[in-house]
Every structure is written in C-alpha cells, then in structure tokens.
Design a protein around this motif. Structure first.
Motif, short mmCIF file in Angstrom:
data_model
loop_
_atom_site.label_atom_id
_atom_site.label_comp_id
_atom_site.label_asym_id
_atom_site.label_seq_id
_atom_site.Cartn_x
_atom_site.Cartn_y
_atom_site.Cartn_z
N GLU A 1 2.29 1.87 -3.48
CA GLU A 1 1.25 2.36 -4.38
C GLU A 1 0.83 3.78 -4.03
O GLU A 1 0.55 4.59 -4.93
CB GLU A 1 0.06 1.39 -4.35
CG GLU A 1 0.42 0.04 -4.97
CD GLU A 1 -0.69 -1.00 -4.86
OE1 GLU A 1 -1.68 -0.73 -4.14
OE2 GLU A 1 -0.55 -2.07 -5.47
N ALA A 2 0.79 4.11 -2.73
CA ALA A 2 0.45 5.47 -2.33
C ALA A 2 1.50 6.47 -2.81
O ALA A 2 1.17 7.61 -3.18
CB ALA A 2 0.31 5.55 -0.81
N ASP B 1 3.17 6.04 -5.48
CA ASP B 1 3.17 5.92 -6.94
C ASP B 1 4.56 5.55 -7.46
O ASP B 1 5.05 6.13 -8.44
CB ASP B 1 2.68 7.21 -7.59
CG ASP B 1 2.35 7.03 -9.07
OD1 ASP B 1 2.04 5.89 -9.46
OD2 ASP B 1 2.42 8.03 -9.82
N GLU C 1 0.83 -1.21 0.00
CA GLU C 1 0.00 0.00 0.00
C GLU C 1 0.87 1.26 0.00
O GLU C 1 0.53 2.26 -0.65
CB GLU C 1 -0.93 0.01 1.22
CG GLU C 1 -2.05 -1.01 1.16
CD GLU C 1 -1.64 -2.38 1.68
OE1 GLU C 1 -0.42 -2.62 1.86
OE2 GLU C 1 -2.54 -3.21 1.91
N LEU C 2 1.99 1.20 0.71
CA LEU C 2 2.89 2.35 0.77
C LEU C 2 3.52 2.63 -0.60
O LEU C 2 3.58 3.79 -1.03
CB LEU C 2 3.99 2.09 1.81
CG LEU C 2 4.94 3.23 2.13
CD1 LEU C 2 4.18 4.45 2.63
CD2 LEU C 2 5.96 2.78 3.17
#
Length: 225
Positions: free
Chosen positions: A89-90, A92, A86-87
């Motif tokens: 992807e957050a 990018d 998630e990190l």
C-alpha cells in the motif's frame, strides 16, 4: 514456455528492470515472480522506473508471501511478512491475494492484468503459503552420480585453515555448514552463517575482507536452496 521467455536474473531488482525493457520493446505485459524477501531488492526500480509518476510501465508481479502473520516460518521472513500489506500500500501497487482456498484465480489475474494495462502501472498477485501444489521435478540425470551439496561443502571446509573466516549464504548452505561443524566437533567461531539477506552474502564477506586484510576470507555463495 520457451526457455527464451523465462529469464533468471541476478536479483529481483534486475528482474523488474529487465521486464521494463521487455515492455518497452514489445508492448506486452511481462510477469515478474519473486519471494517477498526479495521485494526489497525490487523497490528501487518499482518506484523510480515503472511507477506511474516516472515511466509508467505496466508489470504483473507474482510475490510469494513468506512470514505471513500467524503462519510459522523462518525468523528472517517474519518482519517482511508482517509488513507485506503495508509495504504494497505504501508503494501504491494494487494487489490481489491468493490462498489455497481461492476459487477465483482467473478473475483475479485478469483483473490485475487489465488494471496494469489500463493504468500503465505495476500490479501484483500476492501468494499465500500452500496456495500451489507440490512441484514434482523431472530428473534428467541420475542424482546418485552427482556430488551432493553437503559433500562439496565438507571438502571445502576440510581444505581451509583453522584461521579462515567463512561467510556462507542463506538457506541450506549455512545449515549444512553448521551441521558439518557439529559432526566434526569444530568451532563455529569463525563462521558467519547468513540468515536472510539473500544475494548479499558476497558483500558481507567483502566488508570483512576489506576490514581485515590480514585474514583469509572465504565466501560460499549460491541460491541458498
């Protein structure tokens, strides 16, 4: 690899900034490697320096995935490991995952380098536990002639007063201080044995010292290994 090409920095944020400087000077994509527990230190320069919306500097990150869900690890790595995907992807940051079962290392690495170069952005190789084989170091000195870390720690502790507050870094340093106290039937009451927060032990000690100027505070820091 030449020692001049392999630079150890004070923390992961410094490593990202140094790598950005390397690219600006040489126009060649640098490799920044770290454990994911240090990714927090690198977030600021990754998002405010190398990000495509800022200076758009290509980097290749190699990140060891501690605390991966379902894989037993130390407690300080569990939360970071849980949110690792998630990190990424957050932030990018495109990534490829490697494990001991991977057979397409070359293709994935080439893909990340090409993407970093084509889009002028950081990309990452996320390395699961057990991906690499055991490293057999070459010993240049007779280790029997060197003082062991635990011996040095015991000498330090023996020379401190009972009222001294001790703050020690994460890893084996804190574990061995705990074991020394146990062996000598000493109290742990005035010890803060840091778990996680690598690189921040001295700041914890400074916070205690500023708040309690009447007490002696000793910080035992290092790389924790």
């Amino acid at each position: 690899m030449s020692r001049k090409q392999h630079i150890i920095t004070a923390n992961e944020g410094n490593a990202v900034a140094l790598a950005c400087g390397h690219f600006l000077a040489k126009q060649s994509i640098p490799l920044v490697y770290m454990q994911n527990s240090g990714l927090g230190n690198a977030i600021n320069p990754l998002l405010s320096l190398s990000d495509p919306d800022v200076y758009s500097i290509p980097l290749l990150l190699m990140i060891g995935w501690r605390g991966e869900p379902g894989v037993k690890d130390e407690p300080q790595h569990v939360k970071q490991g849980k949110i690792q995907i998630e990190l990424m992807e957050a932030m990018d940051i495109p990534y490829e995952i490697f494990s001991k079962d991977s057979r397409d290392f070359k293709e994935k690495i080439s893909k990340c380098i090409k993407l970093a170069k084509d889009e002028n952005r950081p990309t990452a190789l996320l390395i699961k536990k057990g991906t690499f084989g055991k490293y057999n170091k070459t010993v240049l000195l007779d280790e029997n002639q060197l003082m062991k870390r635990e011996e040095a720690l015991e000498i330090i502790l023996d020379n401190l007063s009972d009222e001294t507050i001790v703050v020690s870094t994460t890893g084996k340093t804190s574990r061995e201080i705990f074991e020394i106290r146990e062996k000598n039937n000493q109290s742990h009451e005035k010890d803060f044995l840091t778990v996680g927060s690598m690189g921040h032990c001295s700041s914890i000690a400074l916070g205690i010292a500023l708040a309690r100027p009447d007490r002696q505070v000793v910080c035992i820091d290092g790389d924790g290994a």
